[in-house]
Design a protein around this motif. Structure first.
Motif, PDB file in Angstrom:
ATOM      1  N   GLN A 103      29.241  35.777  26.991  1.00  0.00           N
ATOM      2  CA  GLN A 103      29.473  37.485  26.527  1.00  0.00           C
ATOM      3  C   GLN A 103      27.936  37.570  25.484  1.00  0.00           C
ATOM      4  O   GLN A 103      27.925  36.806  24.623  1.00  0.00           O
ATOM      5  CB  GLN A 103      30.562  37.714  25.380  1.00  0.00           C
ATOM      6  N   ALA A 104      27.168  38.269  26.218  1.00  0.00           N
ATOM      7  CA  ALA A 104      25.913  38.529  25.276  1.00  0.00           C
ATOM      8  C   ALA A 104      26.325  39.484  24.189  1.00  0.00           C
ATOM      9  O   ALA A 104      26.846  40.615  24.606  1.00  0.00           O
ATOM     10  CB  ALA A 104      25.029  39.424  26.485  1.00  0.00           C
ATOM     11  N   VAL A 105      25.907  39.292  23.128  1.00  0.00           N
ATOM     12  CA  VAL A 105      26.267  40.179  22.081  1.00  0.00           C
ATOM     13  C   VAL A 105      25.268  41.166  22.068  1.00  0.00           C
ATOM     14  O   VAL A 105      25.540  42.303  21.812  1.00  0.00           O
ATOM     15  CB  VAL A 105      26.247  39.390  20.619  1.00  0.00           C
ATOM     16  N   ASN A 106      23.890  40.843  22.095  1.00  0.00           N
ATOM     17  CA  ASN A 106      22.780  42.009  22.343  1.00  0.00           C
ATOM     18  C   ASN A 106      22.008  41.501  23.353  1.00  0.00           C
ATOM     19  O   ASN A 106      21.106  40.638  23.214  1.00  0.00           O
ATOM     20  CB  ASN A 106      22.047  41.983  20.866  1.00  0.00           C
ATOM     21  N   PRO A 107      22.280  42.076  24.556  1.00  0.00           N
ATOM     22  CA  PRO A 107      21.562  41.840  25.669  1.00  0.00           C
ATOM     23  C   PRO A 107      20.021  41.652  25.554  1.00  0.00           C
ATOM     24  O   PRO A 107      19.206  41.049  26.100  1.00  0.00           O
ATOM     25  CB  PRO A 107      21.924  42.619  26.811  1.00  0.00           C
ATOM     26  N   ASP A 108      19.407  42.691  24.669  1.00  0.00           N
ATOM     27  CA  ASP A 108      17.965  42.934  24.564  1.00  0.00           C
ATOM     28  C   ASP A 108      17.595  41.678  23.886  1.00  0.00           C
ATOM     29  O   ASP A 108      16.260  41.101  24.100  1.00  0.00           O
ATOM     30  CB  ASP A 108      17.797  44.068  23.673  1.00  0.00           C
ATOM     31  N   SER A 109      18.362  41.256  22.903  1.00  0.00           N
ATOM     32  CA  SER A 109      17.910  39.815  22.154  1.00  0.00           C
ATOM     33  C   SER A 109      17.953  38.640  23.111  1.00  0.00           C
ATOM     34  O   SER A 109      17.311  37.748  22.944  1.00  0.00           O
ATOM     35  CB  SER A 109      18.891  39.640  20.625  1.00  0.00           C
ATOM     36  N   VAL A 110      19.068  38.719  23.917  1.00  0.00           N
ATOM     37  CA  VAL A 110      19.131  37.489  25.017  1.00  0.00           C
ATOM     38  C   VAL A 110      17.785  37.414  25.844  1.00  0.00           C
ATOM     39  O   VAL A 110      17.328  36.104  25.974  1.00  0.00           O
ATOM     40  CB  VAL A 110      20.239  37.656  26.017  1.00  0.00           C
ATOM     41  N   ARG A 111      17.594  38.482  26.240  1.00  0.00           N
ATOM     42  CA  ARG A 111      16.384  38.433  26.984  1.00  0.00           C
ATOM     43  C   ARG A 111      14.870  37.863  26.143  1.00  0.00           C
ATOM     44  O   ARG A 111      14.212  37.228  26.645  1.00  0.00           O
ATOM     45  CB  ARG A 111      16.026  39.856  27.751  1.00  0.00           C
ATOM     46  N   ALA A 112      14.963  38.498  25.055  1.00  0.00           N
ATOM     47  CA  ALA A 112      13.920  38.160  24.067  1.00  0.00           C
ATOM     48  C   ALA A 112      13.493  36.723  23.887  1.00  0.00           C
ATOM     49  O   ALA A 112      12.890  36.066  23.867  1.00  0.00           O
ATOM     50  CB  ALA A 112      13.912  39.056  22.934  1.00  0.00           C
ATOM     51  N   GLN A 113      14.967  36.136  23.581  1.00  0.00           N
ATOM     52  CA  GLN A 113      14.857  34.719  23.227  1.00  0.00           C
ATOM     53  C   GLN A 113      14.677  33.804  24.521  1.00  0.00           C
ATOM     54  O   GLN A 113      14.004  33.037  24.490  1.00  0.00           O
ATOM     55  CB  GLN A 113      16.435  34.690  22.734  1.00  0.00           C
ATOM     56  N   ILE A 114      14.990  34.122  25.637  1.00  0.00           N
ATOM     57  CA  ILE A 114      14.710  33.562  26.996  1.00  0.00           C
ATOM     58  C   ILE A 114      13.148  33.623  27.113  1.00  0.00           C
ATOM     59  O   ILE A 114      12.471  32.676  27.548  1.00  0.00           O
ATOM     60  CB  ILE A 114      15.330  33.864  27.901  1.00  0.00           C
ATOM     61  N   GLU A 115      12.508  35.046  26.969  1.00  0.00           N
ATOM     62  CA  GLU A 115      11.167  35.152  27.141  1.00  0.00           C
ATOM     63  C   GLU A 115      10.521  34.252  25.975  1.00  0.00           C
ATOM     64  O   GLU A 115       9.435  33.579  26.501  1.00  0.00           O
ATOM     65  CB  GLU A 115      10.835  36.368  26.790  1.00  0.00           C
ATOM     66  N   GLY A 116      10.626  34.411  24.865  1.00  0.00           N
ATOM     67  CA  GLY A 116       9.951  33.461  23.811  1.00  0.00           C
ATOM     68  C   GLY A 116      10.305  32.143  24.248  1.00  0.00           C
ATOM     69  O   GLY A 116       9.084  31.151  23.914  1.00  0.00           O
ATOM     70  N   GLY A 117      11.338  31.489  24.452  1.00  0.00           N
ATOM     71  CA  GLY A 117      11.534  30.203  24.734  1.00  0.00           C
ATOM     72  C   GLY A 117      10.690  29.442  25.571  1.00  0.00           C
ATOM     73  O   GLY A 117      10.290  28.444  25.874  1.00  0.00           O
ATOM     74  N   LEU A 118      10.621  30.580  26.995  1.00  0.00           N
ATOM     75  CA  LEU A 118       9.965  29.884  28.048  1.00  0.00           C
ATOM     76  C   LEU A 118       8.422  30.049  27.621  1.00  0.00           C
ATOM     77  O   LEU A 118       7.873  29.021  28.020  1.00  0.00           O
ATOM     78  CB  LEU A 118      10.204  31.035  29.161  1.00  0.00           C
TER      79      LEU A 118
END
Length: 719
Positions: free
Chosen positions: A615-630
């Motif tokens: 379950q994604a709590v904040n989908p926008d934050s999920v995308r930002a975290q994946i982008e930043g981690g990559l």
């Protein structure tokens, strides 16, 4: 408007909790939920979150987890607001004081932010106490109105009874609720009733980071404060011999020269005065036993150590016999370098030592350890050390270390004014605590149909766990972080053996680095899987799908990434796609990288990620975290390397420890798998995925296999 409050704000104690004269505070605890927690439970487990609701209606979330850009204050506030039935704009996150008993992360067994554990720990650890608080407030209103609690509703912190037309704000109900026993439990909302969880929300800290209201450790200003710039012995284990103190103090604005056994600092009215004084200091050092250490010595030490048998972490069947009888056999050695954290905000700490105690201002991922370091350095009891935590300008594991707090406190003990000690960029990089060097040996066999018949993987490297959290080591001597994502992969590999050889190199201290064990092992495993696919004459996606029949979540992420990336469609000349899939930090992630080769130059063209984090709590934050981690991982894959010569770290600043530039970052697409599973971790997943995705893309484009990071095509293996 959500504000970032003063970290010296609310400090709950038992008396205020019981009397409820000012606020209703709710605490809840969960059992230890992981092997890591059980192993590292040297300290007691305590409630993992607190809620404060004041009579004026102020709702404060006391945050165990520190905000360092990962968005955890927003995610945690959403979880609490959801079950409390208030708006996200009504919640004010605040720093928790150092206290392992009250604020230990249940997945780590201590008060720490790391390991992509925050939302996983908060999923019930914050929702449950918020639900209990809501129930207590509703029951208080119902008793006052002599109605059934079930007939009451809540919206934005206001309890209403529709039949009678009565309403009461949470603030007005605090005194009533605090004088009654708390409910022992409260049901969590059904998923269909969520208003916040699963929706994209703006970060609660963005406004103050834009308008300058956010305060990082390096921003601290105090009356009478002075600035100290330090220099440490360039070789680990060396000592300070002498300094030209008189020349340093001739600098306008320089006030004092402070000395430790292996470090010296110049105090100035401002940074520039301290820097000029330090430049004039002409420090001389006894370089100690590591003065002749070279990078070749370190690599050679790992190579020799890797020839040992090691400790077995996983053994199933007889992989040696299976490989010996295979139609095709492959062996490879993979190497990963030391890495620095290179955070935007370099190490810094402000300390004021007085006869009454010690005050510390810094950004730290481990408040209790930072507090203890200041106490030890100043000779004060821990209870007389007050630590003010701050927002962190990039942690990545660097602020899981606490030695910089002890160093700052040792200098501050020598003066009677508040002292801000700052590490220059050069000092920060050269005296970092580095991601371990790894030297891995792998072997596998394929049958005539290209199926894996056996697999062995031997990891050689130092143990961060043994230094940082000795209780986390297994009884057989295995460091679980060293073999994470090697010991258990998403794949069905047949007979398998995974082992670990502990080798501690001289001249460096190793530490956690964003992605920890998975960032190392995912690169090695996914690269070798790619080698096997090529040797079997199979498409890399099809080859992986055949190994994931028992792992539907990993297979679904793989399929989604391949589909969205257009896997199998034609590409321009000298361009290739690489793919990887991982199960790390409780989440499933697949990434496709497109890379173009221009001679030996690697140009990134596109990244496509498919994430199943539950379950994604904040989908926008999920995308930002994946982008930043990559991006963080791509930086290390292309450029990241710390090397030593004559005991000294050769890299000094961003000219020699290069960071990925904006024009080098390709378009990144992140696709989320819809899921009702409990949340997995996010912050480090993208970092771990970046390494094999780009390496496999380079192979697809050039036919050259890169088994050593950072990626250097001139040192690649063909075929």
């Amino acid at each position: 408007m959500t504000r970032i409050p003063d970290p010296a704000g609310f400090r709950p104690d038992r008396r205020s909790f019981l009397t409820g004269s000012l606020a209703l505070v709710v605490a809840a605890s969960l059992p230890l939920g992981s092997r890591m927690a059980r192993a590292a439970a040297a300290g007691p487990f305590a409630p993992n979150a607190f809620i404060r609701i004041s009579e004026d209606g102020r709702i404060v979330l006391i945050m165990r987890d520190v905000e360092m850009g990962q968005g955890i204050w927003t995610g945690a506030s959403m979880l609490m607001a959801e079950e409390l039935d208030v708006g996200l704009d009504q919640v004010e996150p605040d720093f928790a004081p150092p206290d392992d008993k009250l604020y230990a992360n249940p997945l780590l067994g201590q008060q720490a932010t790391g390991g992509s554990t925050s939302i996983r720990a908060d999923w019930e650890g914050l929702r449950k106490p918020a639900a209990i608080a809501r129930r207590a407030l509703v029951e208080a209103a119902a008793r006052e109105w002599k109605v059934a609690p079930a007939d009451c509703t809540v919206e934005r912190g206001v309890v209403r009874h529709a039949a009678s037309g009565r309403s009461a704000s949470y603030g007005s109900l605090v005194a009533l609720a605090a004088t009654s026993p708390l409910p022992q439990d409260a049901p969590l909302k059904d998923r269909k009733d969520w208003k916040l969880i699963g929706t994209s929300q703006k970060r609660v800290d963005t406004r103050h980071k834009v308008d300058g209201g956010a305060t990082y450790g390096i921003d601290v200003k105090l009356p009478g404060m002075k600035i100290a710039l330090l220099a440490r012995c360039p070789v680990l284990g060396g000592k300070l011999v002498s300094v030209d103190e008189a020349s340093a103090l001739k600098v306008k604005g320089a006030h004092a020269v402070l000395k430790l056994e292996d470090a010296v600092a110049v105090v100035g009215d401002h940074y520039w005065a301290a820097k000029q004084g330090l430049d004039a200091l002409a420090a001389k050092w006894d370089l100690g036993p590591n003065a002749r250490l070279t990078q070749a010595d370190i690599v050679r030490g790992h190579e020799e150590a890797s020839k040992g048998e090691g400790v077995v972490a996983r053994q199933e069947g007889d992989p040696d016999a299976a490989i010996a009888g295979a139609a095709k056999k492959l062996s490879a050695v993979y190497q990963l370098p030391f890495l620095a954290h290179a955070t935007m905000e370099p190490a810094n700490c402000t300390v004021h030592v007085t006869p009454d105690g010690v005050e510390v201002w810094c950004g730290t991922q481990v408040p209790t350890r930072a507090q203890a370091a200041a106490a030890e350095a100043t000779g004060q009891p821990v209870e007389k050390v007050r630590l003010h935590n701050h927002l962190i300008g990039g942690g990545f594991g660097r602020r899981l270390e606490w030695e910089y707090v002890g160093i700052a406190a040792a200098f501050a003990k020598q003066v009677d004014y508040p002292l801000k000690v700052v590490w220059s960029r050069e000092e920060d990089i050269q005296h970092d605590r580095f991601r371990p060097y790894y030297y891995d040996r792998l072997s596998a066999g394929l049958d005539a149909d290209g199926r894996i018949t056996g697999w062995t993987h031997k990891v050689t490297g130092s143990s961060v766990m043994a230094r940082w959290a000795p209780p986390g080591m297994r009884e057989n001597g295995i460091d679980p972080d060293a073999v994470e994502c090697a010991e258990e992969t998403p794949y069905d590999l047949g007979p398998v053996r995974v082992s670990w050889v502990r080798h501690e190199p001289p001249g460096v201290v190793t530490a956690w680095w964003r992605g920890v064990g998975p960032a190392h092992n995912v690169f090695v495993v996914e690269s070798f899987i790619d080698e096997l696919a090529h040797a079997a004459g199979k498409d890399p996606v099809a080859f992986r799908r055949g190994l994931l029949e028992k792992n539907p979540r990993a297979r679904a992420a793989l399929d989604l990434a391949a589909k969205e990336a257009g896997w199998g469609t034609p590409l321009p000349a000298n361009t290739g796609r690489g793919i990887m899939v991982q199960h790390a930090f409780g989440s499933f992630l697949a990434v496709v990288c497109e890379a173009e080769m221009s001679g030996s130059n690697i140009q990134l063209k596109r990244l496509v990620a498919a994430m199943d984090c539950g379950q994604a709590v904040n989908p926008d934050s999920v995308r930002a975290q994946i982008e930043g981690g990559l991006v963080f991982g791509l930086t290390a894959a292309l450029y990241g390397e710390i090397t030593l010569d004559e005991g000294r770290v050769e890299q000094t600043n961003f000219d020699t420890y290069q960071i990925l530039r904006m024009n080098e970052v390709p378009p990144i697409e992140v696709h989320l798998v819809e899921s009702s599973e409990s949340p997995g971790g996010l912050g480090e997943t993208g970092t771990a995925a970046a390494f094999p995705a780009i390496a496999n893309a380079v192979f697809a484009a050039s036919g050259k296999r890169l088994r050593k990071l950072p990626l250097n095509l001139d040192k690649a293996s063909s075929g």
